[in-house]
Design a protein around this motif. Structure first.
Motif, PDB file in Angstrom:
ATOM      1  N   GLU A 146       0.822  -1.208   0.000  1.00 38.76           N
ATOM      2  CA  GLU A 146       0.000   0.000   0.000  1.00 38.76           C
ATOM      3  C   GLU A 146       0.857   1.259   0.000  1.00 38.76           C
ATOM      4  O   GLU A 146       1.956   1.282   0.570  1.00 38.76           O
ATOM      5  CB  GLU A 146      -0.901  -0.002   1.245  1.00 38.76           C
ATOM      6  N   ARG A 147       0.376   2.303  -0.628  1.00 36.24           N
ATOM      7  CA  ARG A 147       1.064   3.603  -0.627  1.00 36.24           C
ATOM      8  C   ARG A 147       0.761   4.289   0.710  1.00 36.24           C
ATOM      9  O   ARG A 147      -0.169   5.095   0.834  1.00 36.24           O
ATOM     10  CB  ARG A 147       0.605   4.448  -1.806  1.00 36.24           C
ATOM     11  N   SER A 148       1.559   3.983   1.704  1.00 35.90           N
ATOM     12  CA  SER A 148       1.281   4.402   3.078  1.00 35.90           C
ATOM     13  C   SER A 148       1.476   5.898   3.307  1.00 35.90           C
ATOM     14  O   SER A 148       0.936   6.455   4.265  1.00 35.90           O
ATOM     15  CB  SER A 148       2.176   3.613   4.048  1.00 35.90           C
ATOM     16  N   GLY A 167      10.127   2.357   3.493  1.00 31.80           N
ATOM     17  CA  GLY A 167       9.533   2.041   2.196  1.00 31.80           C
ATOM     18  C   GLY A 167      10.446   2.377   1.042  1.00 31.80           C
ATOM     19  O   GLY A 167      11.584   2.834   1.217  1.00 31.80           O
ATOM     20  N   SER A 168       9.942   2.177  -0.176  1.00 27.37           N
ATOM     21  CA  SER A 168      10.742   2.309  -1.399  1.00 27.37           C
ATOM     22  C   SER A 168      10.336   3.541  -2.200  1.00 27.37           C
ATOM     23  O   SER A 168       9.142   3.740  -2.470  1.00 27.37           O
ATOM     24  CB  SER A 168      10.568   1.074  -2.285  1.00 27.37           C
ATOM     25  N   PHE A 181       6.433   5.137  -2.567  1.00 24.39           N
ATOM     26  CA  PHE A 181       6.061   6.553  -2.517  1.00 24.39           C
ATOM     27  C   PHE A 181       6.833   7.308  -3.577  1.00 24.39           C
ATOM     28  O   PHE A 181       7.850   6.831  -4.098  1.00 24.39           O
ATOM     29  CB  PHE A 181       6.362   7.144  -1.130  1.00 24.39           C
ATOM     30  N   SER A 182       6.355   8.472  -3.911  1.00 26.05           N
ATOM     31  CA  SER A 182       7.083   9.368  -4.810  1.00 26.05           C
ATOM     32  C   SER A 182       7.663  10.517  -3.996  1.00 26.05           C
ATOM     33  O   SER A 182       7.166  10.831  -2.905  1.00 26.05           O
ATOM     34  CB  SER A 182       6.156   9.917  -5.902  1.00 26.05           C
ATOM     35  N   LEU A 187       7.122  15.629  -0.322  1.00 23.86           N
ATOM     36  CA  LEU A 187       7.296  17.077  -0.313  1.00 23.86           C
ATOM     37  C   LEU A 187       5.971  17.788  -0.057  1.00 23.86           C
ATOM     38  O   LEU A 187       5.913  18.794   0.666  1.00 23.86           O
ATOM     39  CB  LEU A 187       7.897  17.545  -1.633  1.00 23.86           C
ATOM     40  N   ASP A 188       4.901  17.262  -0.641  1.00 27.22           N
ATOM     41  CA  ASP A 188       3.592  17.919  -0.510  1.00 27.22           C
ATOM     42  C   ASP A 188       3.056  17.877   0.918  1.00 27.22           C
ATOM     43  O   ASP A 188       2.223  18.711   1.300  1.00 27.22           O
ATOM     44  CB  ASP A 188       2.578  17.258  -1.451  1.00 27.22           C
ATOM     45  N   ILE A 189       3.488  16.932   1.724  1.00 25.07           N
ATOM     46  CA  ILE A 189       2.999  16.822   3.099  1.00 25.07           C
ATOM     47  C   ILE A 189       3.520  17.962   3.959  1.00 25.07           C
ATOM     48  O   ILE A 189       2.863  18.400   4.908  1.00 25.07           O
ATOM     49  CB  ILE A 189       3.366  15.449   3.692  1.00 25.07           C
ATOM     50  N   GLY A 190       4.733  18.458   3.645  1.00 26.68           N
ATOM     51  CA  GLY A 190       5.217  19.664   4.310  1.00 26.68           C
ATOM     52  C   GLY A 190       5.973  19.441   5.610  1.00 26.68           C
ATOM     53  O   GLY A 190       6.055  20.355   6.440  1.00 26.68           O
TER      54      GLY A 190
END
Length: 407
Positions: A146-148, A167-168, A181-182, A187-190
């Motif tokens: 899952e994309r956690s 994660g990877s 994750f990308s 970065l968008d989470i801040g």
């Protein structure tokens, strides 16, 4: 407002079995099996010396889901040392030491905080009032696809926000793609800092803000070459100071030697002995792989890999700063000289060997075997290249009749 000082580490793999190293002298085997814990002890000493606020461990403290009881007790002693200096420890568990395993539990001291299976936030507050929100979760099972990262949400009310994630990064093919994750997602989470784990190669994905893989703390096999350690981080409101600190007790190295011609075995031995001394380090063991590339060799230069290894390993087992040459490969580069009349045949084979898809197709039966595939990992481009080079060297030897030269 003052800042934070902390250590970011991951992938300790305590009690790693170090498979495939059974033929070593007893002293070196013992040193190897103790190396991961000795590396962690260096991290504890560093934390105390630098008066850090806390230590972050981003997954895979243990090598397997069934944790060794003695290792847990020894680990607790190190956590207690940190507790005596009021240093907190924040831990997430990864795919190797996921919470779904079975083990006899020991109780850790009050300074140790372990994130649960569900993403959560913990609060750290310094005596001077500086507040930190730490976000993370532990794997509940080994295979997490899952994309956690989408579960991480920044909560207001803190001076600093730090995420722990095992994660990877998308595009990495050398490790299992767990919790992918990308970079844009993070970065968008801040957050002000991302403490990553899972990838054993030290990587700085971003510096503004820092998004860091520290790599593992101790190399465990020949693919994990170079310095291993942790990050000492000093975080201010709008800047971060990152210092990588080596912690390995044993270093894995690979060196290439290139020559136009080798005239005698004594000359070759001297070259190898000189390189062995070049990599020797105080208070550190070294496992060394030597790759010797030569345009041509004297026709009378016949030897086996075992002959050369035995001479290079002599008297090394009793040294604290040992250099154990575990592999020697001699690659003769001049196909024209070695193959002469077989050039067209060699060119045909070589063209196939340099095609990545052809090599993977040749290896497919091995990876499809039900018993073998459990022990195999995906091959990196570097490993595929190594297989190709070794195949070419074997072809040289077979077609030229110089079977005494091994690679």
């Amino acid at each position: 407002m003052s800042g934070l000082t902390f250590i970011h580490t991951a992938d300790l793999h305590l009690d790693s079995p170090f498979k495939g190293m059974r033929q070593l002298p007893k002293e070196i085997v013992t040193r190897l099996h103790n190396s991961t814990f000795l590396s962690f002890q260096k991290i504890v000493k560093l934390a105390i010396k630098e008066h850090v606020d806390f230590v972050l461990i981003s997954g895979d403290l243990f090598d397997g889901e069934n944790r060794n009881l003695l290792t847990q007790v020894k680990l607790r002693q190190e956590f207690q040392r940190l507790n005596q200096h009021n240093i907190q420890v924040y831990i997430i568990h990864g795919n190797h030491d996921h919470l779904g395993g079975k083990w006899i539990s020991v109780e850790f001291p009050e300074n140790v905080h372990i994130f649960s299976e569900k993403p959560e936030m913990m609060v750290y507050k310094k005596e001077n009032g500086v507040t930190v929100h730490l976000y993370g979760f532990s794997y509940g099972q080994r295979h997490l696809i899952e994309r956690s990262a989408r579960h991480y949400k920044k909560v207001d009310g803190a001076d600093f926000h730090i995420g722990l994630l095992h994660g990877s990064i998308e595009g990495n093919t050398e490790h299992s793609p767990y919790s992918p994750f990308s970079l844009k997602e993070l970065l968008d989470i801040g957050f002000d800092y991302w403490a990553l784990g899972h990838i054993h190669k030290r990587t700085e994905l971003s510096l503004y803000p820092p998004i860091i893989y520290p790599g593992n703390i101790q190399g465990r096999h020949k693919k994990e070459i170079g310095e291993k350690g942790c990050y000492l981080v000093r975080l201010q409101q709008k800047e971060a100071s990152l210092q990588f600190v080596s912690t390995h007790d044993i270093l894995w190295e690979k060196k290439e030697l290139k020559f136009e011609e080798i005239h005698s075995f004594d000359e070759l031995l001297a070259f190898c002995q000189n390189e062995r001394e070049n990599v020797r380090q105080n208070n550190t063991g070294v496992f060394l792989e030597l790759v010797i590339r030569v345009e041509q060799v004297n026709e009378e230069l016949l030897f086996t890999e075992e002959d050369l290894l035995e001479l290079l390993q002599e008297d090394e087992e009793g040294r604290e700063d040992f250099v154990w040459v575990h592999s020697v490969k001699l690659n003769v580069l001049s196909a024209e000289i070695l193959l002469e009349g077989n050039q067209s045949f060699y060119s045909l084979i070589s063209s196939h060997a340099e095609n990545k898809e052809t090599v993977l197709e040749a290896l497919l039966p091995l990876y499809a075997h039900s018993a073998a595939r459990r022990f195999l990992e995906n091959l990196s481009d570097e490993e595929l290249q190594q297989i190709t080079e070794e195949a070419k060297s074997l072809l040289f030897a077979l077609l030229s009749g110089k079977g005494g030269i091994t690679s």
